[in-house]
Design an enzyme around this catalytic site. Structure first.
Site, mmCIF file in Angstrom:
data_model
loop_
_atom_site.group_PDB
_atom_site.id
_atom_site.type_symbol
_atom_site.label_atom_id
_atom_site.label_comp_id
_atom_site.label_asym_id
_atom_site.label_seq_id
_atom_site.Cartn_x
_atom_site.Cartn_y
_atom_site.Cartn_z
ATOM 1 N N CYS A 33 31.550 80.298 41.820
ATOM 2 C CA CYS A 33 31.314 81.037 43.066
ATOM 3 C C CYS A 33 32.454 80.825 44.065
ATOM 4 C CB CYS A 33 29.994 80.581 43.684
ATOM 5 S SG CYS A 33 29.655 81.363 45.270
ATOM 6 N N CYS A 89 27.070 78.386 40.322
ATOM 7 C CA CYS A 89 27.847 77.909 41.479
ATOM 8 C C CYS A 89 29.278 77.491 41.133
ATOM 9 C CB CYS A 89 27.098 76.775 42.167
ATOM 10 S SG CYS A 89 25.442 77.265 42.688
ATOM 11 N N GLU A 122 20.813 103.313 45.971
ATOM 12 C CA GLU A 122 20.253 102.266 46.828
ATOM 13 C C GLU A 122 18.731 102.308 46.816
ATOM 14 O OE1 GLU A 122 21.610 99.734 48.705
ATOM 15 O OE2 GLU A 122 23.420 100.183 47.573
#
Ligand code: SF4
Length: 356
Positions: free
Chosen positions: A203, A200, A38
């Site tokens: 998605c 998209c 992270e």
């Protein structure tokens, strides 16, 4: 099904088929391994991080190994990743975890965020991905997905925008399969809801995405207001022995390139020439300029010029000048020294043969 559940369910369904499962930190998930990944991923792309992560884990397989490592070794393994405060904070936190928590990561958000360099999102990721806890995360990928899905206006660096996104992140974090959900939303941002050219049509959130509905996806999240970056001119005094060794100085822990090694940095050319004269006995007239280079930091642009001074093998610091030998040292360049070096200085040292 509520809209809250529909969001998480659509993501989890997508994740089961398209989520990433090959990243090195996704295996043998421990708080330590998740934490390091992270921190490395905070400002850096996955493909860049992978080899750094693998080298780091090979050198420091546990938090204890990291805690007892010399700072120079930690910074050396960070050389090229940039944002070195991340490495210094990792090191400091590892020491604290070993000294105050018996080598175990704290299991609550407040104790995790009290460690240097661990913000709320990183703490949430550690809790969800490695400890079976539940906490929202809001890294860059998640900000982008939520800002687009809800058409949240404004730059996430502003408090009001950030608060809005955190509330949405909290709202959508489910109570079951939290680790998978957390990974799913990060994966969606990284592989589908990309910064430019989001895909998209593939998605799972397309049916209700506000940005897609207005064909305005890349307007979200809002950009940071741009201010022109000031320039800072600096000169580096590069002393080179006939053997090819170069004199480097360990920089103060705080500030730009803190804890890294570089030739001494001066504010003007004359001071650089005088530094070389006083410290390695090269007369100001014998010093000569190298090829200028620049480096862009977050807040300013560094315009740098090397000033070279060649000296004999046995020439060393002037006896009148006191140096802490830990902070000023001659280094051979083949191989590259195993200490932390800023990337522009690595490039400078590699060009010594051409320039000096
Ligand atoms: S539909 Fe497009 S813009 Fe909206 S969340 Fe999905 S990838 Fe992002």
């Amino acid at each position: 099904m509520t809209a809250q559940h529909a969001f998480a369910d659509a993501l989890l369904h997508w994740f089961d088929q398209h989520g990433r499962s090959h990243l090195p930190w996704q295996h043998n998930r421990t708080p330590y391994r998740v934490w390091v990944s992270e921190i490395m991923l905070q400002q850096t792309q996955v493909t860049t991080v992978i080899p750094f992560y693998e080298r780091f884990m090979a050198a420091f397989p546990t938090v204890h190994d990291l805690a007892i490592a010399p700072e120079d070794t930690v910074l050396h393994l960070w050389t090229g990743l940039g944002y070195y405060a991340r490495a210094r904070n990792l090191h400091r936190s590892a020491k604290t975890i070993c000294a105050d928590h018996d080598g175990r990561f704290p299991e609550n958000l407040d104790d995790l965020v009290s460690l240097p360099g661990i913000g709320r999102s990183t703490a949430g990721a550690i809790l969800c991905l490695a400890m079976g806890g539940r906490a929202p995360i809001l890294d860059g990928n998640v900000k982008r997905v939520l800002a687009r899905y809800y058409a949240v206006e404004g730059w996430p660096g502003q408090r009001t925008v950030s608060d809005q996104l955190w509330a949405l992140a909290e709202h959508h974090t489910p109570h079951q399969r939290v680790a998978d959900y957390t990974q799913a939303v990060m994966d969606l941002g990284a592989t589908c809801c990309k910064r430019t050219q989001p895909t998209c049509p593939t998605c799972p959130l397309q049916a209700n995405c506000s940005a897609l509905a207005t064909q305005n996806q890349t307007a979200f999240p809002g950009r940071k207001p741009q201010k022109p970056k000031p320039s800072r001119q600096r000169w580096f005094a590069v002393a080179i022995r006939s053997s090819g060794e170069v004199l480097l100085q360990k920089r103060a822990a705080n500030g730009i390139w803190g804890g890294l090694w570089a030739p001494p940095e001066l504010s003007d050319e004359r001071s650089a020439r005088e530094w070389l004269h006083h410290n390695v006995g090269v007369s100001a007239a014998e010093c000569y300029l190298g090829t200028p280079f620049h480096h862009v930091f977050t807040h300013f642009k560094l315009e740098a010029t090397p000033v070279y001074g060649r000296c004999a093998e046995n020439q060393t610091h002037s006896p009148s000048v006191k140096f802490d030998d830990n902070d000023l040292r001659w280094f051979g360049l083949d191989p590259v020294p195993s200490v932390g070096l800023p990337a522009p200085i690595v490039r400078l040292l590699k060009t010594l043969g051409n320039d000096a």
